[in-house]
Structure formats: structure tokens, C-alpha cells
Design a protein around this motif. Structure first.
Motif, PDB file in Angstrom:
ATOM      1  N   GLY A   1       0.873  -1.087  -0.179  1.00  0.00           N
ATOM      2  CA  GLY A   1       0.019   0.193   0.133  1.00  0.00           C
ATOM      3  C   GLY A   1       0.845   1.341  -0.117  1.00  0.00           C
ATOM      4  O   GLY A   1       2.032   1.171   0.094  1.00  0.00           O
ATOM      5  N   GLU A   2       0.170   2.361  -0.322  1.00  0.00           N
ATOM      6  CA  GLU A   2       0.808   3.608  -0.410  1.00  0.00           C
ATOM      7  C   GLU A   2       1.273   4.211   0.932  1.00  0.00           C
ATOM      8  O   GLU A   2       0.625   3.757   2.118  1.00  0.00           O
ATOM      9  CB  GLU A   2       0.091   4.805  -1.109  1.00  0.00           C
ATOM     10  N   ASP A   3       2.430   5.000   1.211  1.00  0.00           N
ATOM     11  CA  ASP A   3       2.840   5.665   2.429  1.00  0.00           C
ATOM     12  C   ASP A   3       1.892   6.839   2.398  1.00  0.00           C
ATOM     13  O   ASP A   3       1.497   7.556   1.597  1.00  0.00           O
ATOM     14  CB  ASP A   3       4.154   5.835   2.417  1.00  0.00           C
ATOM     15  N   ILE A   4       1.656   7.210   3.780  1.00  0.00           N
ATOM     16  CA  ILE A   4       1.105   8.474   4.233  1.00  0.00           C
ATOM     17  C   ILE A   4       1.931   9.392   5.034  1.00  0.00           C
ATOM     18  O   ILE A   4       2.739   8.984   5.682  1.00  0.00           O
ATOM     19  CB  ILE A   4      -0.115   8.352   4.944  1.00  0.00           C
ATOM     20  N   GLN A   5       1.977  10.796   4.804  1.00  0.00           N
ATOM     21  CA  GLN A   5       2.585  11.620   5.470  1.00  0.00           C
ATOM     22  C   GLN A   5       1.881  12.624   5.887  1.00  0.00           C
ATOM     23  O   GLN A   5       0.687  13.247   5.433  1.00  0.00           O
ATOM     24  CB  GLN A   5       3.695  12.513   4.526  1.00  0.00           C
TER      25      GLN A   5
ATOM     26  N   GLY B   1       3.356   0.078   8.770  1.00  0.00           N
ATOM     27  CA  GLY B   1       2.231  -0.617   8.675  1.00  0.00           C
ATOM     28  C   GLY B   1       0.970   0.229   8.878  1.00  0.00           C
ATOM     29  O   GLY B   1      -0.141  -0.392   9.018  1.00  0.00           O
ATOM     30  N   GLU B   2       1.186   1.654   9.382  1.00  0.00           N
ATOM     31  CA  GLU B   2      -0.048   2.557   9.467  1.00  0.00           C
ATOM     32  C   GLU B   2      -0.152   3.368   8.364  1.00  0.00           C
ATOM     33  O   GLU B   2      -1.233   4.243   8.507  1.00  0.00           O
ATOM     34  CB  GLU B   2       0.381   3.490  10.539  1.00  0.00           C
ATOM     35  N   GLY B   3       0.169   2.984   6.937  1.00  0.00           N
ATOM     36  CA  GLY B   3      -0.131   3.643   5.927  1.00  0.00           C
ATOM     37  C   GLY B   3      -1.439   3.119   5.268  1.00  0.00           C
ATOM     38  O   GLY B   3      -2.426   2.569   6.015  1.00  0.00           O
ATOM     39  N   ASN B   4      -1.540   3.086   3.932  1.00  0.00           N
ATOM     40  CA  ASN B   4      -2.608   2.568   3.069  1.00  0.00           C
ATOM     41  C   ASN B   4      -2.883   1.228   2.783  1.00  0.00           C
ATOM     42  O   ASN B   4      -1.448   0.696   2.660  1.00  0.00           O
ATOM     43  CB  ASN B   4      -2.726   3.280   1.957  1.00  0.00           C
ATOM     44  N   TYR B   5      -3.940   0.583   3.077  1.00  0.00           N
ATOM     45  CA  TYR B   5      -4.049  -0.812   2.638  1.00  0.00           C
ATOM     46  C   TYR B   5      -4.046  -0.854   1.036  1.00  0.00           C
ATOM     47  O   TYR B   5      -4.709   0.044   0.469  1.00  0.00           O
ATOM     48  CB  TYR B   5      -5.156  -1.363   3.472  1.00  0.00           C
ATOM     49  N   GLY B   6      -3.462  -1.818   0.730  1.00  0.00           N
ATOM     50  CA  GLY B   6      -3.201  -1.910  -0.880  1.00  0.00           C
ATOM     51  C   GLY B   6      -4.171  -3.043  -1.612  1.00  0.00           C
ATOM     52  O   GLY B   6      -4.171  -3.054  -2.986  1.00  0.00           O
ATOM     53  N   GLY B   7      -5.017  -3.450  -0.889  1.00  0.00           N
ATOM     54  CA  GLY B   7      -5.795  -4.547  -1.458  1.00  0.00           C
ATOM     55  C   GLY B   7      -5.545  -5.852  -1.002  1.00  0.00           C
ATOM     56  O   GLY B   7      -4.715  -6.084  -0.302  1.00  0.00           O
ATOM     57  N   PRO B   8      -6.434  -6.862  -1.315  1.00  0.00           N
ATOM     58  CA  PRO B   8      -6.079  -8.228  -1.110  1.00  0.00           C
ATOM     59  C   PRO B   8      -4.597  -8.719  -1.441  1.00  0.00           C
ATOM     60  O   PRO B   8      -3.976  -8.538  -2.524  1.00  0.00           O
ATOM     61  CB  PRO B   8      -7.051  -9.033  -1.891  1.00  0.00           C
ATOM     62  N   GLY B   9      -3.983  -9.370  -0.770  1.00  0.00           N
ATOM     63  CA  GLY B   9      -2.673  -9.694  -0.876  1.00  0.00           C
ATOM     64  C   GLY B   9      -1.547  -8.941  -0.723  1.00  0.00           C
ATOM     65  O   GLY B   9      -0.511  -9.210  -0.881  1.00  0.00           O
TER      66      GLY B   9
ATOM     67  N   VAL C   1       0.604  -5.722   1.481  1.00  0.00           N
ATOM     68  CA  VAL C   1       1.018  -5.250   2.939  1.00  0.00           C
ATOM     69  C   VAL C   1       0.817  -3.811   3.114  1.00  0.00           C
ATOM     70  O   VAL C   1       0.732  -3.105   2.023  1.00  0.00           O
ATOM     71  CB  VAL C   1       2.336  -5.425   2.968  1.00  0.00           C
ATOM     72  N   ASN C   2       0.379  -3.357   4.269  1.00  0.00           N
ATOM     73  CA  ASN C   2       0.233  -1.815   4.335  1.00  0.00           C
ATOM     74  C   ASN C   2       1.541  -1.305   4.065  1.00  0.00           C
ATOM     75  O   ASN C   2       2.520  -1.561   4.507  1.00  0.00           O
ATOM     76  CB  ASN C   2      -0.170  -1.494   5.884  1.00  0.00           C
ATOM     77  N   GLY C   3       0.989   0.201   3.574  1.00  0.00           N
ATOM     78  CA  GLY C   3       2.360   1.086   3.554  1.00  0.00           C
ATOM     79  C   GLY C   3       2.576   1.551   5.012  1.00  0.00           C
ATOM     80  O   GLY C   3       2.238   1.200   5.982  1.00  0.00           O
TER      81      GLY C   3
END
Length: 390
Positions: free
Chosen positions: A129-133, A248-256, A258-260
Motif C-alpha cells: 500500500g501507499e505511504d502517508i505523510q 504498517g500504518e499507511g494505506n492498505y493496498g488490497g487483497p494480498g 501489505v500496508n504502507g
């Protein structure tokens, strides 16, 4: 053959290089020039990367094979014309090197072979998943002591209806027919020595799976956007602009996937009395002429505290007093780390409006040698201190 570079020169190794040295040299060049890394480059950069990658791959294909290397060492490029005893080796047979013949090498294969990473051939890649700032503004007092803050972030999380799977029933998740579950599709670019370029499958977006009965809430993506509040702990002494990473506290990228990650960037609120430089603090205080001449004790502001300092008789305007360890703590903490210092610049206030009697008093003192500046005084030390403060 005149335009070809020596294979050892291409890889940057000597002719006595071991198999491990060859592999390390090729790994470095392959990771640098692989076309997948230059997809956002200019046309010229893409062309250069393709040529360099092809050249390195060709060199490694020959030198990593003991028989081909021996014949190359003996005959050089002459074998490509079928001369010099190469026999059936004309043109250097690269079949089977990489995947798909020719130079069919994708970046995942390189990662897999050399690092044990990437995806195994024939399986979908793990997505991320994408990172968040997020920017958080703190006062100097909060930075000095450390603080816990609540922040609100809008981020992609697993769908609350399907649990992030994209469907209510596991039986509705099928192997993607377009990529056969690999998550990647390939296209051949060029001829015999062309590039086999790998990209995410457009059908399953790299997951290798296809949902036949998608969740109504997320339309099969497994993702929903939520506004959530998190409580974060910011260590004392952190510098402005320094990011804190929450894995792991960033965006969820969908099934399968890992979180950004979530990055918290600290912004420092302005302080009207104190200037910060790293872990050091700078402030100024104004005293009267009499206090400067006779000496006194004053109180100066720090961060979260006030400190008493002694003003020596004859203190000059611009004198800087250093209070060791009264700055900000080191964000690293632990053994060997120390707090910064507090620098106090002493300014002497000169009165503007004097009464007649005051003027007469100072006129009487004016001719006194005590009140005459010393022409031999060396002010370089004061000047250097001023440069450091301002």
C-alpha cells in the motif's frame, strides 16, 4: 565486432575474476540498468538503459558459462563469425539464459536469483500500500519534553464488509486467466537480443487472482477509505522536518498486499523569545547601563524553565553567556548523547532622554579615563560569538 567492448571490461572485472565476482558485478549492473527501473525516464535514458542492460547480460551469459568463457578467452569475438575453432558455437548461443530465450530477464528474476527476494517465477508479487505523510506542529516546550499527540488521518483500510478480500465467499476468488496467477504479463521487445519486459497484469493488477462475485461495498477492491484518529508519541528533542515512521500504518493496498507506512513530519511553531539551531537554543536579554557597569544577577528564559546568570561588572553589550546542557535533549537518547546549550546574548540599554541633572552627572564623568574606551581592546572574540549567534 569493432563496436563491441570486451566482456570483462563491460562487467568491470579482471580476466581472473571468480564466478562469485562475475555474479556480483553483473548483479550491480543489472539492478542499475534494468528497463523496469527506467520506465519513468526520458526516451534517451530508456534507450541507454536498454543498451547497457543488454550489453551486461550478454557479457555475463558468456563469462558465467565455463565452456563459453574458455572459448571467448581463446578466440575473443572471432567465434561469432564461426572462425577460430568455435565449431557450432558461432554467434554465442544464449538460448535458455534467463526466461523466454534471448535476454528474457525481468527484475523479479534478478532479485530472486541474487537476493532471494522478489517474487518466485510463476507467482504473483506481494504488493504494498501507499505511504502517508502527516505534518504535526509542536511548540519548543513540547519538543523539549516530548509529547503524545492525537492525529487524524484519512487512509485506505480493509473493507469492513468483506474483510479486505474483495468478496464475501472465498470460493469466488479465482486464478486470473490473463496472467495464469503470475500477476505479471510479458512483452518481447527487439529481436534475438531483445528485452522481455514484465509489467503488472492489467486484469488483476498484480494479485494473480480475480473475484467473480465482488463485494458490493468495495466493488471487489477490498478497500474502503476511513477517517481515523491515532495517538502518537513524539520523542524529546526531535528536529523540525525529521520524519517519524510508523510501519504498517499507511494505506492498505488490497487483497494480498501489505500496508504502507505512516510518516509524521514535525513542524516547529515560531517562538518570539528563543531561536533554535539543532539542539542549541539562542536568546537575548537587555540590561541597564548601571547593571552592566556594576554587575548584577538576572533571570533568563529557557524552554520550560528560567535560569539565573551572574552579570560580571563591566559586561559589554553583545557579550554571550553559555549555559551548558540547558538546550534541547538529543532525540537519539542513550549513552553518549547529550543536550544542547543555551546561549544568552547580553544587550546593554542606553537611555535616550536624560534629565538636566543626569546629563550634568555624566558630563562630569565623561572626561574620566574609566569611561573612555580602550583603543587597544581586541573585540575579535566578541565578533566571533556574534557571528555564531546571528
Amino acid at each position: 565486432m569493432a563496436n563491441k567492448r570486451d566482456y570483462y571490461e563491460v562487467l568491470g572485472v579482471g580476466k581472473s575474476a571468480s564466478a562469485d565476482e562475475l555474479k556480483a558485478a553483473y548483479r550491480k549492473l543489472a539492478m542499475k540498468w534494468h528497463p523496469d527501473r527506467w520506465v519513468n525516464g526520458t526516451d534517451a535514458e530508456k534507450k541507454t538503459a536498454e543498451a547497457n542492460f543488454k550489453e551486461a547480460s550478454e557479457a555475463y551469459a558468456v563469462l558465467s558459462d565455463p565452456q563459453k568463457r574458455a572459448q571467448y578467452d581463446r578466440f575473443g569475438f572471432a567465434g561469432e563469425q564461426g572462425a577460430g575453432g568455435f565449431g557450432g558455437f558461432g554467434g554465442f548461443d544464449f538460448g535458455g539464459f534467463g526466461s523466454g530465450g534471448g535476454f528474457g530477464i525481468n527484475l523479479d528474476d534478478i532479485l530472486n536469483e541474487f537476493f532471494g527476494g522478489g517474487s518466485s517465477r510463476g507467482s504473483a508479487r506481494a504488493r504494498r500500500g501507499e505511504d502517508i505523510q502527516v505534518t504535526v506542529t509542536l511548540t519548543l516546550e513540547e519538543i523539549a519534553l516530548g509529547v503524545e499527540k492525537e492525529i487524524t488521518v484519512q487512509r485506505k483500510r480493509p473493507c469492513s464488509d468483506c474483510g479486505g478480500k474483495g468478496t464475501q465467499n472465498a470460493s469466488d476468488i479465482k486464478t486470473c486467466p490473463t496472467c495464469n496467477g503470475q500477476g505479471r504479463v510479458y512483452r518481447q521487445q527487439g529481436g534475438l537480443f531483445g528485452m522481455r519486459i514484465a509489467t503488472d497484469c492489467p486484469e488483476c493488477h498484480g494479485t494473480g487472482k480475480k473475484v467473480t462475485n465482488p463485494c458490493r461495498k468495495c466493488n471487489g477492491t477490498g478497500i474502503e477509505t476511513r477517517r481515523e484518529t491515532l495517538r502518537i508519541k513524539i520523542p524529546a528533542g526531535i528536529e523540525a522536518g525529521q520524519p517519524l515512521q510508523m510501519s504498517g500504518e499507511g494505506n492498505y493496498g488490497g487483497p494480498g498486499s501489505v500496508n504502507g507506512d505512516l510518516y509524521i513530519v514535525v513542524q516547529e511553531a515560531p517562538n518570539s523569545n528563543i531561536i533554535r539551531q539543532g539542539q542549541d537554543l539562542f536568546t537575548s536579554v537587555t540590561i541597564s547601563v548601571m547593571d552592566a557597569m556594576l554587575g548584577t544577577e538576572i533571570e533568563v528564559p529557557g524552554v520550560g524553565a528560567h535560569y539565573k546568570i551572574k552579570i560580571e561588572p563591566g559586561t559589554q553589550s553583545g557579550t554571550t553567556v553559555r549555559l551548558r546542557g540547558k538546550g534541547l535533549p538529543s532525540p537519539r537518547g542513550g549513552f553518549g548523547s547529550s543536550a544542547g546549550d543555551l546561549y544568552v546574548k547580553i544587550l546593554v540599554w542606553i537611555p535616550r532622554n536624560l534629565s538636566r541633572s543626569e546629563k550634568e552627572m555624566f558630563q562630569a564623568l565623561r572626561g574620566n579615563a574609566t569611561f573612555t574606551p580602550d583603543p587597544n581592546r581586541d573585540d575579535r572574540e566578541v565578533f566571533e560569538k556574534l557571528k555564531k549567534v546571528y
